[in-house]
Design a protein around this motif. Structure first.
Motif, PDB file in Angstrom:
ATOM      1  N   ASN A 126     130.305  11.256  91.996  1.00 19.42           N
ATOM      2  CA  ASN A 126     129.441  11.401  90.375  1.00 19.42           C
ATOM      3  C   ASN A 126     130.353  10.355  89.693  1.00 19.42           C
ATOM      4  O   ASN A 126     128.889   9.832  88.968  1.00 19.42           O
TER       5      ASN A 126
ATOM      6  N   ARG B  25     129.833  14.613  82.463  1.00 19.23           N
ATOM      7  CA  ARG B  25     129.221  13.403  83.543  1.00 19.23           C
ATOM      8  C   ARG B  25     129.616  13.856  85.279  1.00 19.23           C
ATOM      9  O   ARG B  25     129.149  13.089  85.620  1.00 19.23           O
ATOM     10  N   SER B  26     131.057  13.515  84.288  1.00 18.73           N
ATOM     11  CA  SER B  26     131.690  12.900  86.247  1.00 18.73           C
ATOM     12  C   SER B  26     132.151  14.773  86.522  1.00 18.73           C
ATOM     13  O   SER B  26     133.157  14.645  88.247  1.00 18.73           O
ATOM     14  N   ASP B  29     128.434  19.510  90.357  1.00 17.69           N
ATOM     15  CA  ASP B  29     127.259  19.909  89.947  1.00 17.69           C
ATOM     16  C   ASP B  29     127.431  21.070  88.938  1.00 17.69           C
ATOM     17  O   ASP B  29     126.847  21.210  88.108  1.00 17.69           O
ATOM     18  N   ARG B  32     129.306  20.860  85.572  1.00 15.49           N
ATOM     19  CA  ARG B  32     128.331  19.824  84.384  1.00 15.49           C
ATOM     20  C   ARG B  32     127.036  20.661  83.895  1.00 15.49           C
ATOM     21  O   ARG B  32     127.373  20.205  82.260  1.00 15.49           O
TER      22      ARG B  32
END
Lengths: 165, 67
Positions: A126, B25-26, B29, B32
């Motif tokens: 990400n 955002r990093s 998942d 997040r």
């Protein structure tokens, strides 16, 4: 005259008694080789005056390690890794997005941050995607504010990337 | 040295909001999704009073975002 003599004798005896019961503030406050850490976010409290041995913080003026009895100071934090060395000998690493650290008298450290997560919770994938996107915006033809925003993001994302390696 | 965010005319609050968004955002998942749902915590609100009447209630972050 007799009463005066008694009073004088009592006065003489006092210094000894004082020495026997003398106790400093530091002893009363418990072990002084620990620092009380509070690490708080707007939505969560991670540490609440917990005893830890050392905290390494990414201050704007440079990385610094805070031990017990540190001189009181206020430091603005960069996006970066905060390293907490706990009593049990283990250490925990968090990445925080910036905020402030306040070293208070009496071995207290208070850190306020907006976002702060354990390093394990970051995804290299990400970060890479976000970085590519931010770089595209930064070198694109967007508005000045968009480019400045993307540049801030790149700075943060690169710091995360460096700490994941 | 003047920080990049200051040179761009952002407030510190706005700068922190951008940095925090990049951090959210990093994440992996799972965390997040949780963090994005919560979003930037906006608890500080203010109301400007004019002629004895309260105006619209705004959050500090929405105001600094508009700048």
């Amino acid at each position: 005259m007799n009463a005066l003599r008694v009073a004088r004798a009592a006065f003489k005896a006092r210094p000894q008694a004082v020495q026997v019961f003398k106790r400093g503030y530091a002893e009363a406050a418990g072990p002084s080789d620990k620092i009380k850490l509070s690490l708080t976010l707007p939505h969560q409290t991670i540490y609440k005056t917990s005893d830890v041995v050392q905290v390494n913080i990414p201050a704007e003026s440079g990385d610094m390690g805070v031990l017990a009895n540190h001189v009181p100071s206020i430091e603005q934090l960069r996006p970066g890794i905060i390293d907490i060395i706990e009593e049990a000998g283990g250490s925990k690493q968090f990445f925080l997005a910036g905020g402030f650290a306040v070293v208070q008298p009496g071995s207290e450290l208070t850190i306020n941050a907006v976002e702060c997560y354990p390093v394990e919770e970051f995804s290299a994938e990400n970060v890479k995607n976000e970085l590519a996107e931010a770089q595209k915006i930064a070198s694109g033809s967007g508005s000045e504010a968009d480019i400045a925003e993307a540049k801030i993001e790149i700075e943060v994302l690169e710091a995360i990337q460096a700490s994941l390696k | 040295m003047v920080a990049a965010w200051k040179a761009a005319g952002f407030t510190y609050n706005k700068y922190l909001a951008i940095a925090a968004r990049a951090v959210r955002r990093s994440l992996k998942d799972g965390p997040r999704a949780k963090a994005e749902r919560r979003g930037n915590v906006e608890q500080l609100k203010f109301v400007k009073w004019e002629n004895g009447k309260p105006g619209e209630s705004k959050t500090i972050s929405s105001e600094s975002a508009a700048q």
